[in-house]
Design an enzyme around this catalytic site. Structure first.
Site, PDB file in Angstrom:
ATOM      1  CB  CYS A  94       3.101  -3.420   9.791  1.00 57.66           C
ATOM      2  SG  CYS A  94       2.904  -2.088   8.573  1.00 57.66           S
ATOM      3  CB  SER A 148      -0.916   0.018   1.232  1.00 47.95           C
ATOM      4  OG  SER A 148      -0.149   0.017   2.412  1.00 47.95           O
ATOM      5  CB  CYS A 155       0.690  -5.294   2.255  1.00 42.66           C
ATOM      6  SG  CYS A 155      -0.645  -4.496   3.165  1.00 42.66           S
ATOM      7  N   GLY A 194      -5.598   0.029   6.190  1.00 42.41           N
ATOM      8  CA  GLY A 194      -6.355  -0.246   7.392  1.00 42.41           C
ATOM      9  C   GLY A 194      -7.611   0.590   7.543  1.00 42.41           C
TER      10      GLY A 194
END
Length: 289
Positions: A205, A28, A91, A60
Site C-alpha cells: 500500500c 485515494s 494505489c 477498501g
C-alpha cells in the site's frame, strides 16, 4: 491470465518532443506521495499534478462496482482538466481492479502499482517473506497469483491491515498515532519458526512507506522493507524518456483534492515540503447510489 499492471498493454512507444510532459499521480489519499517523490526525482523537468480522491478514501470500504465507477468518473474530470501525458495510479487497490477499465476508456498511458512480491522474494535469504497490504489487496486474485508465480519457494504471510493507511494520513495531518497502534498492525508480518524468520516485507500500500521510520524503530528485528515506488519511477522513464536537459521544472507541482475535508495547516506544510506548494479543491462528493 495475469496482466502486467506496470507495463501497460497496447501503447506505442512515446514520441519525445521538445515540450516537457505533464504527469498525473493519482491515489485515494496521501499514500501516492511516496510514488510522487520518486517520479519527481526521475523527471524533475515535468509538470506534475498530484490528485488525491480524499472524498472516496479509503477505497477498501467500497464494493468493486462502486470503486470502478468512482475512479473512472474522477479520472474523466482530471484528464479533461489537466491533459496529462501519462497517469500513475499510485494505489494498489485501484490498480489491481480498475486499470483494465481505465486503459479501455482513455488513450493516455497508465502505470499501475502492484504488490512487490517478486522483489521481496528476490532479496529474501530465509525464504520467509510477508506482504503488508490492505484487506482488499490481500484478498485479490491478482495478489494470490503474484505469490504463486514469484514466491512459490517462499513461506509467504499475507497481512491485511485495516488501519495503517488511516494512521499514515493522520500523521501527515498533524494527528500523531501511538507506537502501540502501529505495532499492532505490523506485528503479524514478523514470523519466527523452525529456526528461521521473516527477512523481507513488501509494502503493498503506497501509504505505508510514509511510516517507514516508525516501522524501522518498532520492528522486532531488521528486515528489508520493499517499496514499489522506485520501480514505478523507472517505468515512467521507460515510457516518457529521461528528463530534457534544457528544461527545469517551470512551475510548481499542483495537489488536487476531491473534498479537502482533512486539510490542516500541518498537511499544507507537509505537502509544500514534498514539492506540492499549490493546492486546489476539485469537489467530487462520493455517491454510492
Amino acid at each position: 491470465m495475469r496482466i502486467d499492471l506496470l507495463a501497460g498493454t497496447v501503447y506505442r512507444p512515446a514520441v519525445m518532443t521538445p515540450r516537457v510532459p505533464t504527469i498525473l499521480v493519482f491515489d485515494s489519499g496521501l499514500g501516492g506521495l511516496t510514488v510522487f517523490a520518486e517520479v519527481l526525482k526521475a523527471r524533475p523537468d515535468a509538470r506534475f499534478v498530484y490528485a488525491a480522491d480524499d472524498a472516496g478514501f479509503p477505497y477498501g470500504r467500497l464494493n468493486e462496482d462502486v470503486l470502478v465507477a468512482r475512479v473512472l468518473a474522477v479520472m474523466e474530470r482530471l484528464v479533461s482538466l489537466h491533459a496529462p501525458d501519462l497517469v500513475v495510479i499510485a494505489c494498489n487497490t485501484a490498480s489491481t481492479l480498475v486499470l483494465p477499465a481505465l486503459r479501455q476508456r482513455f488513450a493516455v498511458p497508465f502505470v499501475g502499482t502492484v504488490p512487490a512480491v517478486k522483489p521481496a522474494a528476490a532479496v529474501s535469504r530465509s525464504r520467509r517473506i510477508s506482504v503488508l497490504a490492505t484487506p482488499g489487496t490481500v484478498a485479490r486474485d491478482y495478489t494470490q497469483d503474484l505469490v504463486r508465480t514469484y514466491a512459490g519457494d517462499c513461506q509467504v504471510t499475507l497481512v491485511g491491515s485495516r488501519h495503517l493507511a488511516a494512521y499514515a494520513e493522520a500523521e501527515l495531518t498533524g494527528r500523531p498515532v501511538a507506537d502501540t497502534d502501529i505495532m499492532a498492525e505490523i506485528a503479524p508480518c514478523f514470523v519466527a519458526e523452525d529456526g528461521g524468520r521473516t527477512d523481507a516485507i513488501a509494502l503493498a500500500c503506497t501509504h505505508y512507506p510514509l511510516l517507514r521510520d516508525r516501522f524501522d524503530r518498532l520492528a522486532p528485528w531488521p528486515v528489508a522493507w520493499i517499496d514499489p515506488a522506485p520501480a514505478i519511477a523507472r517505468r515512467v522513464v521507460q515510457l516518457l524518456g529521461g528528463p530534457l536537459a534544457v528544461h527545469e521544472g517551470e512551475e510548481d507541482a499542483l495537489a488536487v483534492f476531491t473534498s479537502g475535508a482533512g486539510m490542516t495547516a500541518a498537511l499544507c506544510a507537509a505537502l509544500s515540503a514534498r514539492g506540492l506548494p499549490r493546492i486546489d479543491i476539485e469537489a467530487m462528493p462520493l455517491s454510492t447510489a
